[in-house]
Design a protein around this motif. Structure first.
Motif, PDB file in Angstrom:
ATOM      1  N   PRO A  44       0.795  -1.241   0.000  1.00 43.56           N
ATOM      2  CA  PRO A  44       0.000   0.000   0.000  1.00 43.56           C
ATOM      3  C   PRO A  44       0.822   1.282   0.000  1.00 43.56           C
ATOM      4  CG  PRO A  44       0.189  -0.802   2.247  1.00 43.56           C
ATOM      5  CD  PRO A  44       0.954  -1.785   1.391  1.00 43.56           C
ATOM      6  N   GLN A  45       2.154   1.156  -0.047  1.00 42.64           N
ATOM      7  CA  GLN A  45       2.983   2.362   0.016  1.00 42.64           C
ATOM      8  C   GLN A  45       2.702   3.298  -1.155  1.00 42.64           C
ATOM      9  OE1 GLN A  45       7.265   1.763  -0.178  1.00 42.64           O
ATOM     10  NE2 GLN A  45       7.633   3.533   1.127  1.00 42.64           N
ATOM     11  N   ASN A  46       2.386   2.716  -2.316  1.00 43.53           N
ATOM     12  CA  ASN A  46       2.110   3.553  -3.485  1.00 43.53           C
ATOM     13  C   ASN A  46       0.891   4.454  -3.255  1.00 43.53           C
ATOM     14  OD1 ASN A  46       0.313   1.382  -3.521  1.00 43.53           O
ATOM     15  ND2 ASN A  46       0.611   0.906  -5.692  1.00 43.53           N
ATOM     16  N   VAL A  47      -0.172   3.874  -2.711  1.00 43.59           N
ATOM     17  CA  VAL A  47      -1.393   4.643  -2.467  1.00 43.59           C
ATOM     18  C   VAL A  47      -1.188   5.635  -1.321  1.00 43.59           C
ATOM     19  CG1 VAL A  47      -3.817   4.489  -1.783  1.00 43.59           C
ATOM     20  CG2 VAL A  47      -2.871   2.842  -3.408  1.00 43.59           C
ATOM     21  N   GLU A  48      -0.489   5.206  -0.293  1.00 50.28           N
ATOM     22  CA  GLU A  48      -0.205   6.121   0.823  1.00 50.28           C
ATOM     23  C   GLU A  48       0.591   7.336   0.342  1.00 50.28           C
ATOM     24  OE1 GLU A  48       1.855   3.536   3.449  1.00 50.28           O
ATOM     25  OE2 GLU A  48       0.049   2.503   4.153  1.00 50.28           O
ATOM     26  N   THR A  49       1.578   7.092  -0.519  1.00 51.93           N
ATOM     27  CA  THR A  49       2.384   8.194  -1.046  1.00 51.93           C
ATOM     28  C   THR A  49       1.540   9.109  -1.924  1.00 51.93           C
ATOM     29  OG1 THR A  49       4.390   6.849  -0.979  1.00 51.93           O
ATOM     30  CG2 THR A  49       4.413   8.776  -2.419  1.00 51.93           C
ATOM     31  N   ALA A  50       0.709   8.518  -2.774  1.00 52.57           N
ATOM     32  CA  ALA A  50      -0.161   9.324  -3.638  1.00 52.57           C
ATOM     33  C   ALA A  50      -1.063  10.227  -2.811  1.00 52.57           C
ATOM     34  CB  ALA A  50      -0.991   8.411  -4.530  1.00 52.57           C
ATOM     35  N   ARG A  51      -1.578   9.698  -1.715  1.00 54.01           N
ATOM     36  CA  ARG A  51      -2.454  10.509  -0.853  1.00 54.01           C
ATOM     37  C   ARG A  51      -1.663  11.623  -0.168  1.00 54.01           C
ATOM     38  NH1 ARG A  51      -5.632   5.205   0.891  1.00 54.01           N
ATOM     39  NH2 ARG A  51      -7.407   5.395  -0.528  1.00 54.01           N
ATOM     40  N   ARG A  52      -0.433  11.338   0.209  1.00 50.82           N
ATOM     41  CA  ARG A  52       0.414  12.377   0.820  1.00 50.82           C
ATOM     42  C   ARG A  52       0.676  13.514  -0.170  1.00 50.82           C
ATOM     43  NH1 ARG A  52       5.829  10.111   3.219  1.00 50.82           N
ATOM     44  NH2 ARG A  52       6.060  12.321   3.763  1.00 50.82           N
ATOM     45  N   VAL A  53       0.932  13.155  -1.421  1.00 50.82           N
ATOM     46  CA  VAL A  53       1.195  14.166  -2.446  1.00 50.82           C
ATOM     47  C   VAL A  53      -0.064  15.006  -2.673  1.00 50.82           C
ATOM     48  CG1 VAL A  53       1.802  14.547  -4.856  1.00 50.82           C
ATOM     49  CG2 VAL A  53       3.016  12.808  -3.538  1.00 50.82           C
ATOM     50  N   GLU A  54      -1.206  14.352  -2.778  1.00 54.50           N
ATOM     51  CA  GLU A  54      -2.457  15.088  -2.959  1.00 54.50           C
ATOM     52  C   GLU A  54      -2.710  16.029  -1.776  1.00 54.50           C
ATOM     53  OE1 GLU A  54      -5.679  12.422  -3.744  1.00 54.50           O
ATOM     54  OE2 GLU A  54      -5.142  12.234  -5.858  1.00 54.50           O
ATOM     55  N   ALA A  55      -2.466  15.545  -0.564  1.00 56.84           N
ATOM     56  CA  ALA A  55      -2.681  16.371   0.631  1.00 56.84           C
ATOM     57  C   ALA A  55      -1.762  17.592   0.633  1.00 56.84           C
ATOM     58  CB  ALA A  55      -2.461  15.537   1.887  1.00 56.84           C
ATOM     59  N   GLU A  56      -0.528  17.412   0.163  1.00 54.87           N
ATOM     60  CA  GLU A  56       0.428  18.524   0.114  1.00 54.87           C
ATOM     61  C   GLU A  56      -0.090  19.624  -0.802  1.00 54.87           C
ATOM     62  OE1 GLU A  56       3.672  19.845   2.031  1.00 54.87           O
ATOM     63  OE2 GLU A  56       3.111  17.732   2.121  1.00 54.87           O
ATOM     64  N   ILE A  57      -0.671  19.232  -1.920  1.00 52.51           N
ATOM     65  CA  ILE A  57      -1.217  20.224  -2.860  1.00 52.51           C
ATOM     66  C   ILE A  57      -2.395  20.961  -2.224  1.00 52.51           C
ATOM     67  CG2 ILE A  57      -2.489  20.444  -5.042  1.00 52.51           C
ATOM     68  CD1 ILE A  57      -0.612  18.221  -6.128  1.00 52.51           C
ATOM     69  N   ARG A  58      -3.277  20.219  -1.559  1.00 54.10           N
ATOM     70  CA  ARG A  58      -4.410  20.874  -0.891  1.00 54.10           C
ATOM     71  C   ARG A  58      -3.927  21.852   0.186  1.00 54.10           C
ATOM     72  NH1 ARG A  58      -6.143  15.307  -0.742  1.00 54.10           N
ATOM     73  NH2 ARG A  58      -7.565  14.912  -2.500  1.00 54.10           N
ATOM     74  N   ASP A  59      -2.919  21.433   0.936  1.00 53.19           N
ATOM     75  CA  ASP A  59      -2.415  22.267   2.026  1.00 53.19           C
ATOM     76  C   ASP A  59      -1.790  23.569   1.525  1.00 53.19           C
ATOM     77  OD1 ASP A  59      -3.235  20.381   3.846  1.00 53.19           O
ATOM     78  OD2 ASP A  59      -1.232  19.541   4.187  1.00 53.19           O
ATOM     79  N   HIS A  60      -1.444  23.599   0.236  1.00 50.13           N
ATOM     80  CA  HIS A  60      -0.805  24.799  -0.321  1.00 50.13           C
ATOM     81  C   HIS A  60      -1.707  25.522  -1.316  1.00 50.13           C
ATOM     82  CE1 HIS A  60       2.632  22.916   1.632  1.00 50.13           C
ATOM     83  NE2 HIS A  60       3.199  24.108   1.616  1.00 50.13           N
ATOM     84  N   GLY A  61      -3.013  25.344  -1.161  1.00 54.05           N
ATOM     85  CA  GLY A  61      -3.968  26.208  -1.842  1.00 54.05           C
ATOM     86  C   GLY A  61      -4.482  25.767  -3.188  1.00 54.05           C
ATOM     87  N   ALA A  62      -4.167  24.545  -3.618  1.00 49.05           N
ATOM     88  CA  ALA A  62      -4.641  24.070  -4.914  1.00 49.05           C
ATOM     89  C   ALA A  62      -5.352  22.724  -4.754  1.00 49.05           C
ATOM     90  CB  ALA A  62      -3.482  23.952  -5.898  1.00 49.05           C
ATOM     91  N   VAL A  63      -5.848  22.200  -5.851  1.00 50.05           N
ATOM     92  CA  VAL A  63      -6.604  20.943  -5.855  1.00 50.05           C
ATOM     93  C   VAL A  63      -5.854  19.927  -6.714  1.00 50.05           C
ATOM     94  CG1 VAL A  63      -8.773  19.836  -6.522  1.00 50.05           C
ATOM     95  CG2 VAL A  63      -8.799  22.114  -5.496  1.00 50.05           C
ATOM     96  N   PRO A  64      -5.586  18.733  -6.178  1.00 50.94           N
ATOM     97  CA  PRO A  64      -4.868  17.720  -6.953  1.00 50.94           C
ATOM     98  C   PRO A  64      -5.781  17.019  -7.960  1.00 50.94           C
ATOM     99  CG  PRO A  64      -5.427  16.837  -4.813  1.00 50.94           C
ATOM    100  CD  PRO A  64      -5.882  18.269  -4.798  1.00 50.94           C
ATOM    101  N   ALA A  65      -5.217  16.669  -9.105  1.00 52.10           N
ATOM    102  CA  ALA A  65      -5.953  15.940 -10.137  1.00 52.10           C
ATOM    103  C   ALA A  65      -5.070  14.797 -10.638  1.00 52.10           C
ATOM    104  CB  ALA A  65      -6.343  16.865 -11.284  1.00 52.10           C
TER     105      ALA A  65
END
Length: 304
Positions: A35-56
């Motif tokens: 599950p590391q791949n999905v966990e990492t993908a979610r971390r990357v998406e969260a980083e984008i949200r935390d900095h004012g944008a929306v991940p796609a």
């Protein structure tokens, strides 16, 4: 016109005019195990949200182009087998055949353009492979950067490549290569190299202004923003060089070629560095997500 399936989060962002950042999906399917791949993908998406944008996050599921994945779709992709690794040449065929596919840099740029997304954050771009003078193995990512108006934020080109030739090709194709905050180009796992940067910019605002100016001038293609890995996460180039050479020699001995080369080399470098290369890879992707979000926010301010 192609039918694009937007996740609810991305659909809402489009309707509200909020900044979006595209993400590739090969890092999920071909980069690391579940599950590391999905966990990492979610971390990357969260980083984008935390900095004012929306991940796609972009992928093809059952012959449908998805721009933004739900939690269930991300889990499904992370566990799927035999997912095609898509670039410009086979993107349309996968859609037409109803297949499942993960997007490389080139394919993600194409999908982002179709969806009206101007910024894409990734790990590293593909480029000119070692020995390309005999194999002619050159990534489609380079030509895509010259054609498709998307700003790509990466930690440079992957260090397993012939970096001088890669950046020479980008210069020939007229692609702006912008080092962020330093005068030297980064080298993926390493923050610096011995290659001077063609351009340097020190803020997301500068990068966004340059992209808007290219559009105003009618210039084709995107920009490559070479964002150095954080110093605390890097592996120095002198330490990596013999590891890369060993992995390259093993690939040649075993006859590894074409699309299999990069996954093989990254896997061997992971083993030879005791996992440090993957930890560094995750750190640089998160770093690129932060900068990508900042650029997307600035582009939104300059939408005319």
């Amino acid at each position: 016109m192609i039918d694009i399936h937007y996740s609810p989060e991305v659909a809402d962002a489009r309707a509200e005019g909020r900044p979006l950042v595209a993400l590739e999906s090969t890092i999920i399917t071909h980069g690391m195990p579940f599950p590391q791949n999905v966990e990492t993908a979610r971390r990357v998406e969260a980083e984008i949200r935390d900095h004012g944008a929306v991940p796609a996050t972009i992928a093809i599921l059952d012959g449908r182009l998805h721009v933004g994945l739900t939690e269930d779709q991300l889990d499904r992709l992370g566990q799927a087998k035999d997912v095609a690794k898509l670039s410009r040449a086979d993107f349309a065929a996968c859609l037409a055949r109803g297949g499942n596919g993960a997007t490389t840099v080139a394919a993600t740029m194409i999908a982002a353009r179709l969806a009206g997304i101007e910024v894409f954050a990734t790990g590293g771009i593909g480029g000119v492979h070692r020995g390309a003078e005999e194999s002619f193995d050159i990534s489609a990512d380079l030509h895509e950067l010259s054609k498709t108006a998307v700003t790509v934020v990466a930690a440079g080109a992957k260090a397993i490549l012939d970096l001088p030739k890669t950046f020479e090709v980008l210069e020939t194709l007229g692609v702006p290569v912008i080092a962020y905050g330093q005068d030297m180009l980064p080298a993926f796992w390493s923050a610096t190299s011995d290659m001077p940067a063609p351009l340097r910019m020190d803020s997301a605002a500068e990068i966004a202004s340059a992209m808007r100016m290219r559009a105003a001038m009618g210039l084709d293609g995107g920009q490559l923003v070479a964002n150095p890995i954080p110093a605390e996460a890097e592996i120095p180039a002198d330490e990596l060089r013999p590891v890369i050479e060993q992995a390259l020699a093993e690939a040649e001995t075993q006859g590894i070629a074409a699309k299999s080369v990069t996954p093989f080399l990254l896997g061997r470098i992971f083993e030879l560095t005791g996992g440090r290369s993957l930890e560094s890879n995750i750190a640089l992707v998160l770093n690129n997500a932060r900068l990508g979000a900042a650029i997307a926010v600035e582009l939104g301010k300059r939408r005319g």
